[in-house]
Design an enzyme around this catalytic site. Structure first.
Site, short mmCIF file in Angstrom:
data_model
loop_
_atom_site.label_atom_id
_atom_site.label_comp_id
_atom_site.label_asym_id
_atom_site.label_seq_id
_atom_site.Cartn_x
_atom_site.Cartn_y
_atom_site.Cartn_z
N SER A 1 70.64 50.98 91.36
CA SER A 1 70.15 52.34 91.62
C SER A 1 69.75 52.44 93.08
CB SER A 1 68.95 52.63 90.72
OG SER A 1 68.28 53.80 91.12
N TYR B 1 60.44 50.81 87.18
CA TYR B 1 61.90 50.95 87.32
C TYR B 1 62.36 50.40 88.66
CZ TYR B 1 66.49 53.20 87.44
OH TYR B 1 67.83 53.45 87.52
#
Length: 632
Positions: free
Chosen positions: A507, A520
């Protein structure tokens, strides 16, 4: 309407594996002037009215009076030219090589099939005598080379049959080949096949021969896990591995029975308690090809193809050959094709053409087995679609078993698609996932670690269970997958000169911190460290390890779900000052990106394919962010 009838007959019989395997068999309809016949390489189950090749009957019949050829090759070339001349218009594909046989039977519809139940008779030593007893009104044709010689032989025999019986023959059994059935209606065709199958099944029952392939031993899964990845390399071309379908053990055919068995599974299998490179080399030197079927007696049968679909086809024909061998015991013992007949099929250009057409074209990931985790929906499914379009055999791995199954079924994958359920936070489940893939495909060439979860929250208030949930899936799950996948890849790569790939879908949050999203971002930063570490260790096994780091997938459910998506949440929480609609929230985030749009699965797939095809790249984190994140 008659073309509709033959299409319906073709589709119905073609979809029934007790009658047709690998798209085999052929069908036709004729009127007074034209024959409409199935083209080579088109499966009966899928054929449409427009697929049938229209041919002039008068021209086809000239084949029965051909003469003056010098040898087999010249003869078959003459027949091929004549059949091409008989075609009306510019057909996209060749008519079936058996078009002359369809012409010589004076019935509206002809359905030629190769059921195992029929070939238990046609491939038996006492087949001719038993055929005369069971089917006194049928015609038996001894083993004959396909093409012109078969057509001429059947023509001459049919003429004599009609003189003797005062009517044309409607059922023709071809030794080591199958059966032709003619009729003037679908009902007549169905009635004839019903009689044939019920008579044969009764004969098998009387002889005590099962009509399903007997499997007396369980699969040795431990052996399969060890041997299948090695065979992928040993049976390949040295660089590109084959795909392997692993079957429970059964006695494979000890020789060739029919043309279909030769075309799709070759004439002989390699039978060995411990197959190795030397045995495969010796087999190739003797037979002129590497085996497509390897039997380890009592342990497993390994079937190889250029992709998942190809391996499935070989497995179908290998099992069918084993079943035919079993069924022949009801009529004496097996009768394999003669050496001359086998050699003719192995070198027949027409059958090579049929297999080539049925096999499809080669594309960038053709022959590669790609596993996509979290592929049941969203980003993962989009990646799987792109990999499938590039020719990969795709396995969807997901916690949502039903979703994964539906996704695999939905994929238009030239190489085949499969599904497997997995909990990425549980090591036993991950190990079972890898085992399942090996049994389905023999090994793994590309593992896309896409599965991930997100639980946003302030470092001041985030619950530890939420922290653990994110870390267990995103970080520990990646480690577990790499651990078990790399073991299989290393075993496979030891027998080939190629490379395999692990690509983690990271990501932009793995490249830059994310406010109130520490669990995250931390898991993503951490997995880039894992990628670099794994890359350093696994390069000696010729395994490349890279990460791709996408920007936000605004069109996916995480952002766009109308009830729980981030756009709705941010609108309600007032996170975007002045925004009064979801569209305005989306526009705000798109403006943060120099290219003014979110990331699409195709963007990520291109980066994954780059990582695979670039042989001089490992340990990298590749941004796919539209310029939002730029590396220093």
């Amino acid at each position: 309407m008659s073309l509709l009838t033959i299409r319906e007959l073709s589709n119905r019989y073609g979809a029934d594996p007790s009658f047709v395997l690998a798209g085999g068999g052929n069908t036709s309809y004729k009127d007074e002037t034209f024959l409409y016949v199935k083209p080579s390489g088109v499966a009966l189950a899928d054929i449409r009215e427009s697929d049938f090749v229209k041919m002039e009957r008068e021209t086809i019949r000239k084949v029965f009076s051909l003469s003056g050829y010098a040898d087999t090759a010249e003869r078959e070339a003459m027949v091929t030219r004549l059949m091409a001349f008989a075609v009306c218009g510019s057909a996209a594909r060749r008519p079936s090589v058996e078009a002359p046989l369809h012409e010589l039977m004076p019935f509206t519809y002809i359905v030629h099939l190769h059921p195992a139940a029929v070939n238990g008779l046609t491939c038996a030593k006492n087949g001719e005598a038993e055929c005369g007893r069971l089917f006194p009104e049928a015609l038996w044709i001894p083993e004959t080379d396909p093409g012109f010689i078969l057509a001429k032989t059947v023509y001459d025999a049919s003429v004599q049959y009609e003189k003797k019986h005062g009517k044309p023959v409607a059922v023709i059994f071809l030794q080591n080949h199958g059966v032709f059935v003619g009729g003037n209606s679908a009902a007549e065709i169905d009635a004839a096949y019903d009689r044939i199958m019920s008579t044969l099944n009764a004969a098998y029952a009387k002889a005590g021969i099962p009509t399903q392939l007997a499997e007396v031993e369980e699969l040795d899964a431990e052996l399969a896990m060890e041997l299948a990845p090695k065979l992928r390399g040993l049976l390949g071309d040295g660089e590109t591995p084959v795909t392997i379908k692993v079957l429970p053990p059964f006695p494979t055919a000890r020789g060739a029975f029919t043309p279909d068995h030769i075309v799709y599974a070759k004439s002989y299998s390699l039978i060995s308690d411990a197959p190795d490179e030397a045995q495969i080399r010796a087999f190739q030197e003797k037979n002129g090809y590497k085996p497509l079927v390897v039997e380890v007696p009592g342990k497993a049968v390994f079937c190889s193809g250029k992709n998942g679909k190809g391996a499935e086809t070989v497995a179908l024909l290998a099992r069918d050959g084993g079943l035919v061998q079993q069924l022949t015991e009801a009529f004496g013992e097996p009768r394999n094709l003669s050496d001359a007949g086998r050699s003719f099929i192995e070198n027949w250009e027409a059958e090579s053409y049929r297999k080539k057409v049925a096999g499809g074209s080669s594309i960038r990931l053709s022959g590669k087995v790609a596993v996509v985790t979290g592929g049941a929906q969203g980003f993962g499914y989009g990646i799987a679609e792109e990999l499938a379009a590039e020719g990969a055999t795709v396995v969807i791995a997901d916690l949502n078993a039903e979703g994964a199954k539906a996704a695999a079924a939905k994929l238009n994958a030239p190489g085949g698609a499969y599904s497997v359920a997995v909990n990425f936070a549980d090591e036993e489940s991950v190990a079972e996932m890898v085992k399942s893939v090996v049994l389905k495909c023999g090994g793994i060439d590309l593992f896309v670690a896409n599965a991930g979860v997100l639980k946003a929250g302030s470092v001041k208030t985030l619950e530890k269970r939420d922290w653990d949930f994110v870390t267990n899936v995103n970080y520990t799950g990646y480690f577990l997958c790499a651990k078990h996948v790399s073991t299989v890849m290393a075993r496979q790569n030891a027998c080939t000169s190629g490379w395999t790939d692990i690509v983690q879908v990271n990501s932009k949050s793995g490249l830059a911190g994310s406010n109130r999203n520490g669990a995250y971002a931390g898991s993503k930063f951490g997995t880039i460290g894992l990628t670099q570490s794994f890359a350093l260790e696994l390069v000696s096994d010729r395994i490349k390890v890279n990460s791709v780091c996408p920007g936000n997938f605004f069109d996916g459910p995480l952002w766009s779900d109308p009830e729980r998506g981030l756009f709705v949440q941010y609108l309600k929480s007032g996170k975007v000052p002045g925004a009064k609609t979801v569209a305005e929230v989306k526009e705000f985030y798109e403006k943060q990106i120099p290219m003014h749009r979110g990331c699409f699965p195709a963007d990520v797939a291109k980066a994954i394919i780059y990582a695979v095809t670039q042989l001089y790249e490992t340990g990298q984190a590749i941004p796919v962010t539209g310029g939002q994140i730029m590396l220093n």
